[in-house]
Design a protein around this motif. Structure first.
Motif, mmCIF file in Angstrom:
data_model
loop_
_atom_site.group_PDB
_atom_site.id
_atom_site.type_symbol
_atom_site.label_atom_id
_atom_site.label_comp_id
_atom_site.label_asym_id
_atom_site.label_seq_id
_atom_site.Cartn_x
_atom_site.Cartn_y
_atom_site.Cartn_z
ATOM 1 N N GLY A 72 47.948 5.170 4.655
ATOM 2 C CA GLY A 72 47.372 4.845 3.366
ATOM 3 C C GLY A 72 45.964 5.321 3.109
ATOM 4 O O GLY A 72 45.426 5.084 2.022
ATOM 5 N N LEU A 73 45.338 5.997 4.057
ATOM 6 C CA LEU A 73 43.996 6.549 3.879
ATOM 7 C C LEU A 73 44.072 8.065 4.011
ATOM 8 O O LEU A 73 44.692 8.582 4.940
ATOM 9 C CB LEU A 73 43.016 5.997 4.919
ATOM 10 N N ALA A 74 43.452 8.768 3.095
ATOM 11 C CA ALA A 74 43.497 10.230 3.102
ATOM 12 C C ALA A 74 43.011 10.780 4.437
ATOM 13 O O ALA A 74 41.968 10.360 4.958
ATOM 14 C CB ALA A 74 42.629 10.789 1.971
ATOM 15 N N PHE A 75 43.765 11.720 4.979
ATOM 16 C CA PHE A 75 43.494 12.453 6.210
ATOM 17 C C PHE A 75 43.638 11.607 7.476
ATOM 18 O O PHE A 75 43.755 12.151 8.572
ATOM 19 C CB PHE A 75 42.103 13.110 6.195
ATOM 20 N N SER A 76 43.639 10.292 7.378
ATOM 21 C CA SER A 76 43.702 9.408 8.537
ATOM 22 C C SER A 76 45.132 9.278 9.062
ATOM 23 O O SER A 76 46.097 9.374 8.302
ATOM 24 C CB SER A 76 43.164 8.035 8.149
ATOM 25 N N VAL A 77 45.250 9.056 10.365
ATOM 26 C CA VAL A 77 46.554 8.817 10.984
ATOM 27 C C VAL A 77 46.463 7.583 11.878
ATOM 28 O O VAL A 77 45.368 7.135 12.252
ATOM 29 C CB VAL A 77 47.040 10.022 11.829
ATOM 30 N N GLU A 78 47.615 7.065 12.236
ATOM 31 C CA GLU A 78 47.648 5.968 13.200
ATOM 32 C C GLU A 78 47.002 6.436 14.515
ATOM 33 O O GLU A 78 47.064 7.609 14.871
ATOM 34 C CB GLU A 78 49.084 5.515 13.435
ATOM 35 N N PRO A 79 46.367 5.514 15.248
ATOM 36 C CA PRO A 79 45.552 5.920 16.404
ATOM 37 C C PRO A 79 46.314 6.593 17.533
ATOM 38 O O PRO A 79 45.707 7.285 18.360
ATOM 39 C CB PRO A 79 44.909 4.601 16.869
ATOM 40 N N ASP A 80 47.640 6.415 17.590
ATOM 41 C CA ASP A 80 48.397 7.014 18.695
ATOM 42 C C ASP A 80 48.928 8.407 18.374
ATOM 43 O O ASP A 80 49.609 9.016 19.205
ATOM 44 C CB ASP A 80 49.566 6.107 19.087
ATOM 45 N N VAL A 81 48.632 8.935 17.183
ATOM 46 C CA VAL A 81 49.201 10.222 16.775
ATOM 47 C C VAL A 81 48.531 11.375 17.536
ATOM 48 O O VAL A 81 47.315 11.547 17.501
ATOM 49 C CB VAL A 81 49.059 10.433 15.252
ATOM 50 N N ARG A 82 49.339 12.159 18.217
ATOM 51 C CA ARG A 82 48.922 13.362 18.935
ATOM 52 C C ARG A 82 50.041 14.388 18.820
ATOM 53 O O ARG A 82 51.208 14.013 18.994
ATOM 54 C CB ARG A 82 48.652 13.075 20.414
ATOM 55 N N PRO A 83 49.786 15.657 18.586
ATOM 56 C CA PRO A 83 48.471 16.171 18.229
ATOM 57 C C PRO A 83 48.080 15.759 16.820
ATOM 58 O O PRO A 83 48.934 15.318 16.033
ATOM 59 C CB PRO A 83 48.672 17.697 18.333
ATOM 60 N N LEU A 84 46.824 15.909 16.478
ATOM 61 C CA LEU A 84 46.367 15.572 15.139
ATOM 62 C C LEU A 84 46.946 16.554 14.126
ATOM 63 O O LEU A 84 47.152 17.735 14.439
ATOM 64 C CB LEU A 84 44.839 15.636 15.064
ATOM 65 N N GLY A 106 42.430 9.821 15.521
ATOM 66 C CA GLY A 106 42.463 10.243 14.123
ATOM 67 C C GLY A 106 42.492 9.090 13.142
ATOM 68 O O GLY A 106 42.682 9.310 11.939
ATOM 69 N N ASP A 107 42.315 7.868 13.612
ATOM 70 C CA ASP A 107 42.288 6.683 12.758
ATOM 71 C C ASP A 107 40.900 6.567 12.128
ATOM 72 O O ASP A 107 39.917 6.300 12.821
ATOM 73 C CB ASP A 107 42.605 5.452 13.606
ATOM 74 N N LEU A 108 40.828 6.749 10.804
ATOM 75 C CA LEU A 108 39.538 6.786 10.099
ATOM 76 C C LEU A 108 39.221 5.467 9.393
ATOM 77 O O LEU A 108 38.359 5.418 8.520
ATOM 78 C CB LEU A 108 39.547 7.928 9.079
ATOM 79 N N ARG A 109 39.880 4.396 9.790
ATOM 80 C CA ARG A 109 39.639 3.123 9.106
ATOM 81 C C ARG A 109 38.197 2.646 9.245
ATOM 82 O O ARG A 109 37.676 1.972 8.346
ATOM 83 C CB ARG A 109 40.629 2.060 9.596
ATOM 84 N N ASN A 110 37.517 3.016 10.327
ATOM 85 C CA ASN A 110 36.116 2.618 10.454
ATOM 86 C C ASN A 110 35.236 3.330 9.425
ATOM 87 O O ASN A 110 34.204 2.790 9.023
ATOM 88 C CB ASN A 110 35.607 2.876 11.871
ATOM 89 N N TRP A 111 35.624 4.536 9.021
ATOM 90 C CA TRP A 111 34.906 5.173 7.914
ATOM 91 C C TRP A 111 35.064 4.335 6.650
ATOM 92 O O TRP A 111 34.105 4.078 5.928
ATOM 93 C CB TRP A 111 35.436 6.579 7.662
#
Length: 217
Positions: A72-84, A106-111
Motif C-alpha cells: 500500500g505504499l509506493a515503491f515499498s515492499v514487505e520486509p522479507d522481499v528479496r530481491p528488491l 525494502g520496507d519504507l514504512r518508517n519513511w
C-alpha cells in the motif's frame, strides 16, 4: 463498504470518498482476478501519513503486481522481499550514493511515519497485470490529495513524466519540487542517478526549520 477499506479518518473529508470511491469499490468487489495489495492495505499510504503530518510526497505508479510484494505504499515492499524490485533497487543505489547508506529492507514504512507520503497514482492492480487499473478512477483521489497537502510548503519528488504531469494539481506555495527521470531500469540513467533527491529534501527541510528525514532507518 467494509470497515477494513473505509477511508482513513484524516482524509475522509475529500470528496472522492463520497463521489468516486463507492463505484471503484463495487468494481473491485466484482473482480474475479486477485487484486493487490490486500483490501485492508489499500489506503495504507494515507493511513500512515495524515495531511497535517505530510512533509514530503513521493509519487509512484501502481502497486507491485506480484503477490506478497505490495503493501500500500509506493515503491515499498514487505520486509522479507528479496530481491528488491528493480525500481526500488535503483532508489537504494541512489540513496547509497547520496547519503552513504540504505535501509536494511525494502520496507519504507518508517519513511511514511516521518511524514513521507508514498502515494501511488493507482491504489490497486490485478495480479500480474501492471497498470491495468490506470483508468479505474483513482486519479481523482491523487489530484485531491496533492491539492490538500500543497496548502502548506511541502517537498514533492516527481520521478518520471507521469508524476511530473500531476504538478498542475500542486497549489502555489513555497514548495520544493524535484523532477528527474524515473528510477525504472529503462530510464534511471537518464537523470535519476546523480539527482541526489534525499539530501536535497533534507537540506530544504532544515532550511524550513523542520527535522530532516532519516532515510536509513
Amino acid at each position: 463498504m467494509t470497515s477494513e477499506i473505509s477511508p482513513p479518518q484524516a482524509w475522509a473529508h475529500l470528496s472522492f470518498f463520497q463521489t468516486d470511491w463507492p463505484q471503484i469499490a463495487a468494481r473491485l468487489s466484482a473482480e474475479e482476478r486477485q487484486i493487490l495489495p490486500p483490501a485492508e492495505q489499500r489506503f495504507a499510504a494515507l493511513s500512515f501519513t495524515a495531511p497535517a503530518q505530510t512533509r514530503v510526497v513521493i509519487l509512484g505508479q501502481d502497486p507491485y503486481p506480484t503477490p506478497g510484494h505490495a503493501h500500500g505504499l509506493a515503491f515499498s515492499v514487505e520486509p522479507d522481499v528479496r530481491p528488491l524490485p528493480r525500481s526500488l533497487n535503483n532508489i537504494f543505489k541512489e540513496l547509497q550514493d547520496d547519503l552513504g547508506e540504505t535501509p536494511a529492507t525494502g520496507d519504507l514504512r518508517n519513511w511514511a511515519r516521518q511524514g513521507v507520503l508514498l502515494l501511488n497514482t493507482s491504489l490497486s492492480v490485478p495480479e500480474g497485470e501492471a497498470n491495468a487499473h490506470k483508468s479505474l478512477g483513482w486519479s481523482k483521489l491523487v489530484h485531491q490529495v496533492l491539492t490538500e497537502v500543497s496548502e502548506t510548503p511541502t517537498a514533492f519528488v516527481l520521478w518520471g513524466n507521469a508524476a511530473q504531469a500531476l504538478e498542475k494539481h500542486i497549489q502555489p506555495a513555497d514548495h520544493l519540487i524535484l523532477k528527474s527521470a524515473h528510477p525504472s531500469p529503462l530510464s534511471a540513467r537518464r537523470g535519476f542517478f546523480g539527482s541526489r533527491p534525499f539530501s536535497k529534501v533534507n537540506d530544504w527541510l532544515t532550511h524550513m526549520g523542520e527535522p530532516p528525514i532519516d532515510w536509513i532507518r
